[in-house]
Write a protein that holds these residues in place. Structure first.
Motif, PDB file in Angstrom:
ATOM      1  N   GLU A   1       0.772  -1.425  -0.136  1.00 25.98           N
ATOM      2  CA  GLU A   1      -0.018  -0.018   0.006  1.00 25.98           C
ATOM      3  C   GLU A   1       0.904   1.352  -0.061  1.00 25.98           C
ATOM      4  N   MET A   2       2.189   1.213  -0.077  1.00 27.98           N
ATOM      5  CA  MET A   2       3.099   2.180  -0.137  1.00 27.98           C
ATOM      6  C   MET A   2       3.159   3.357   0.985  1.00 27.98           C
ATOM      7  N   TRP A   3       2.833   2.383   2.051  1.00 28.31           N
ATOM      8  CA  TRP A   3       3.279   3.467   3.459  1.00 28.31           C
ATOM      9  C   TRP A   3       4.587   3.860   3.370  1.00 28.31           C
TER      10      TRP A   3
ATOM     11  N   ALA B   1      12.762   1.610  -3.848  1.00 28.94           N
ATOM     12  CA  ALA B   1      13.461   0.265  -4.074  1.00 28.94           C
ATOM     13  C   ALA B   1      14.211  -0.065  -2.971  1.00 28.94           C
ATOM     14  N   PRO B   2      15.417   0.708  -2.523  1.00 28.70           N
ATOM     15  CA  PRO B   2      16.272   0.049  -1.241  1.00 28.70           C
ATOM     16  C   PRO B   2      15.382   0.120  -0.083  1.00 28.70           C
ATOM     17  N   LEU B   3      14.475   0.969   0.175  1.00 34.44           N
ATOM     18  CA  LEU B   3      13.703   1.021   1.326  1.00 34.44           C
ATOM     19  C   LEU B   3      12.634  -0.085   1.581  1.00 34.44           C
TER      20      LEU B   3
ATOM     21  N   CYS C   1      10.341  11.639  -9.783  1.00 37.18           N
ATOM     22  CA  CYS C   1       9.938  10.838  -8.537  1.00 37.18           C
ATOM     23  C   CYS C   1      10.515  11.158  -7.314  1.00 37.18           C
ATOM     24  N   ASN C   2      10.703  10.177  -6.446  1.00 39.16           N
ATOM     25  CA  ASN C   2      11.484  10.363  -5.126  1.00 39.16           C
ATOM     26  C   ASN C   2      12.620   9.343  -5.189  1.00 39.16           C
ATOM     27  N   PRO C   3      13.771   9.883  -5.486  1.00 43.29           N
ATOM     28  CA  PRO C   3      14.717   8.646  -5.238  1.00 43.29           C
ATOM     29  C   PRO C   3      15.645   9.311  -4.093  1.00 43.29           C
ATOM     30  N   GLY C   4      14.932   9.578  -3.019  1.00 44.85           N
ATOM     31  CA  GLY C   4      15.422  10.455  -2.104  1.00 44.85           C
ATOM     32  C   GLY C   4      15.805   9.681  -0.682  1.00 44.85           C
TER      33      GLY C   4
ATOM     34  N   LEU D   1      13.854   9.202   1.389  1.00 44.45           N
ATOM     35  CA  LEU D   1      12.540   8.601   1.923  1.00 44.45           C
ATOM     36  C   LEU D   1      12.239   7.368   0.955  1.00 44.45           C
ATOM     37  N   ALA D   2      13.084   7.031  -0.015  1.00 45.56           N
ATOM     38  CA  ALA D   2      13.181   5.957  -0.863  1.00 45.56           C
ATOM     39  C   ALA D   2      14.168   5.147  -0.342  1.00 45.56           C
ATOM     40  N   THR D   3      15.000   5.309   0.847  1.00 52.12           N
ATOM     41  CA  THR D   3      16.090   4.642   1.126  1.00 52.12           C
ATOM     42  C   THR D   3      16.261   4.648   2.667  1.00 52.12           C
ATOM     43  N   VAL D   4      17.308   4.294   3.127  1.00 48.21           N
ATOM     44  CA  VAL D   4      17.298   4.211   4.588  1.00 48.21           C
ATOM     45  C   VAL D   4      17.912   5.764   5.104  1.00 48.21           C
TER      46      VAL D   4
ATOM     47  N   GLY E   1      19.349   9.092   0.299  1.00 47.18           N
ATOM     48  CA  GLY E   1      18.874   8.851  -1.271  1.00 47.18           C
ATOM     49  C   GLY E   1      19.768   8.234  -2.066  1.00 47.18           C
ATOM     50  N   THR E   2      19.608   8.138  -3.490  1.00 40.83           N
ATOM     51  CA  THR E   2      20.429   7.782  -4.379  1.00 40.83           C
ATOM     52  C   THR E   2      20.651   8.901  -5.086  1.00 40.83           C
ATOM     53  N   ALA E   3      19.603   9.494  -6.157  1.00 38.58           N
ATOM     54  CA  ALA E   3      20.159  10.593  -7.034  1.00 38.58           C
ATOM     55  C   ALA E   3      20.015  11.720  -6.164  1.00 38.58           C
TER      56      ALA E   3
ATOM     57  N   THR F   1      16.428   4.641  -9.691  1.00 39.20           N
ATOM     58  CA  THR F   1      15.970   3.211 -10.413  1.00 39.20           C
ATOM     59  C   THR F   1      15.496   2.138  -9.400  1.00 39.20           C
ATOM     60  N   ASP F   2      14.694   1.464  -9.922  1.00 41.32           N
ATOM     61  CA  ASP F   2      14.279   0.219  -9.332  1.00 41.32           C
ATOM     62  C   ASP F   2      14.989  -1.115  -9.474  1.00 41.32           C
ATOM     63  N   ARG F   3      15.539  -0.883 -10.862  1.00 44.64           N
ATOM     64  CA  ARG F   3      16.338  -2.211 -11.338  1.00 44.64           C
ATOM     65  C   ARG F   3      16.901  -1.886 -12.512  1.00 44.64           C
TER      66      ARG F   3
HETATM   67  C1  LIG Z   1      16.176   5.225  -4.905  1.00 43.35           C
HETATM   68  S1  LIG Z   1      15.264   5.317  -6.210  1.00 43.35           S
HETATM   69  C2  LIG Z   1      13.572   4.521  -5.561  1.00 43.35           C
HETATM   70  C3  LIG Z   1      12.572   4.476  -6.862  1.00 43.35           C
HETATM   71  O1  LIG Z   1      11.490   3.957  -6.331  1.00 43.35           O
HETATM   72  C4  LIG Z   1      10.468   4.777  -6.620  1.00 43.35           C
HETATM   73  O2  LIG Z   1       9.336   3.944  -6.983  1.00 43.35           O
HETATM   74  P1  LIG Z   1       8.055   3.822  -5.993  1.00 43.35           P
HETATM   75  O3  LIG Z   1       7.944   5.157  -5.246  1.00 43.35           O
HETATM   76  O4  LIG Z   1       6.858   3.484  -6.607  1.00 43.35           O
HETATM   77  O5  LIG Z   1       8.420   2.965  -4.764  1.00 43.35           O
HETATM   78  C5  LIG Z   1      10.877   5.438  -8.066  1.00 43.35           C
HETATM   79  O6  LIG Z   1      10.834   4.649  -9.039  1.00 43.35           O
HETATM   80  C6  LIG Z   1      12.225   5.834  -7.459  1.00 43.35           C
HETATM   81  O7  LIG Z   1      12.983   6.300  -8.678  1.00 43.35           O
END
Ligand SMILES: CSC[C@H]1O[C@H](OP(=O)(O)O)[C@H](O)[C@@H]1O
Length: 348
Positions: free
Chosen positions: A49-51, A55-57, A163-166, A168-171, A174-176, A242-244
């Motif tokens: 549900e994307m709470w 990708a890393p998180l 998007c959010n490569p930040g 909040l997408a990691t621990v 972020g990456t980007a 990126t996610d992959r």
């Molecule tokens: C560290 S990049 C994370 C990557 O994940 C995001 O997708 P979602 O928000 O649907 O999990 C988005 O693709 C980000 O670039």
């Protein structure tokens, strides 16, 4: 990312060590709400549900989910069931499967009584490693941004991200965004164009929140504005997460990334992808065979936000059926470089 002046991690262990606390990212930036996950089912729901997302998180969250399952029942059947439940929550990001495999490999040979402890240890190590990897991406990215800034003296360096490569997408870091944070902190004059990133608006809601909290100058733009800004020379570089990344260098990322890469290629704007080794999938030959997650059309049809009284409400932006693929594939030929913990690579 700072919250109340203190740098935070986006996932932490509960005081009793048996669960984790995450930020419920569906509520940001309107509400900072930490929620506890106490089981594999909690972790699976939070990912699905994307709470929590990124990708890393989601990899780290899945790893802790497996540990929580084993704390409840360390049997082979419990391990298999929890793995199956967690791995199917979001199919595109390779980090989820990678992290679950790491934990399963660590615990499968162990006696059941030792599994939960070992699983938490491995999950925590993955979380700690993510922080270090992202910081390393930031250090190498800082070199890149210093170079780009020197080539464009007398004005802010303009970076566009999607998007959010930040944080909040990691621990953390972020990456980007890691190079952006380190460059800002190093005094490099920069500005970030933040793609709102329809339909879930991770850019407008999450990246903007992060950058504002860190004091990084930024401007939210419509996803469709990026091409115009690049054509006008108002974008010095695009940096996305990126996610992959597949074996041939294709990049699976949030829907709309491919269109940014096409515009960047046409306008001669360098297009960088930031990721660590945990997001590289050498077992998949190319992006065209990566499962692209389709999400509920209501994520596109409904727009959420605070109404006049501050309560979060939604408005429906279309009365028609909506199709909502969550990712797309940018071919390697459109990628200028891969910003990794090892440095800037021109191929995978
Ligand atoms: C560290 S990049 C994370 C990557 O994940 C995001 O997708 P979602 O928000 O649907 O999990 C988005 O693709 C980000 O670039």
């Amino acid at each position: 990312m700072k919250l109340d002046g203190a740098e935070i991690r986006s996932i932490v262990r509960t005081p009793d060590g048996r669960g984790v606390r995450i930020l419920d990212q569906r509520k940001l930036p309107w509400e900072v709400l930490w929620v506890e996950l106490r089981s594999a089912a909690d972790a699976a729901r939070a990912i699905r549900e994307m709470w929590t997302r990124g990708a890393p998180l989601i990899g780290v969250t899945g790893a802790y989910g497996l540990a929580m399952a084993l704390a409840e029942d360390p049997s082979d059947a419990s391990l298999a069931a929890a793995y199956a439940m967690l791995v199917e929550t979001r199919p595109t990001a390779v980090n989820l499967r990678w992290a679950l495999d790491e934990v399963r490999t660590a615990v499968a040979p162990l006696a059941p009584a030792a599994r939960a402890g070992a699983a938490f240890v491995r999950a925590e190590a993955i979380a700690d490693e993510d922080v270090a990897l992202n910081h390393a991406i930031g250090v190498h990215g800082l070199d890149l941004l210093r170079h780009l800034s020197a080539a464009n003296p007398g004005r802010p360096l303009n970076i566009l991200t999607h998007c959010n490569p930040g944080w909040l997408a990691t621990v953390a870091y972020g990456t980007a965004t890691a190079p952006i944070y380190l460059a800002h902190d190093a005094g490099i004059d920069l500005h970030v164009w933040v793609d709102e990133t329809r339909p879930r608006n991770q850019g407008a809601l999450l990246t903007a929140f992060e950058l504002a909290n860190h004091g990084v100058p930024h401007t939210v733009i419509a996803d469709n504005a990026g091409g115009l800004l690049m054509a006008r020379g108002q974008v010095d570089a695009v940096i996305v997460g990126t996610d992959r990344v597949t074996a041939n260098g294709d990049v699976c990322n949030k829907i709309g990334t491919y269109l940014k890469a096409l515009a960047a290629h046409d306008c001669g704007v360098p297009f960088y992808v930031a990721m660590s080794y945990t997001t590289i999938d050498r077992g998949t030959p190319s992006g065209d065979v990566v499962p692209i997650e389709d999400r509920d059309g209501d994520e596109l049809a409904l727009l959420a936000g605070p109404a006049g009284d501050g309560a979060i409400g939604t408005v429906r932006v279309t009365a028609s059926p909506a199709y909502n693929p969550a990712f797309d594939v940018t071919p390697a030929r459109l990628v200028t470089g891969y910003l990794t913990e090892q440095g800037l690579l021109t191929e995978i």
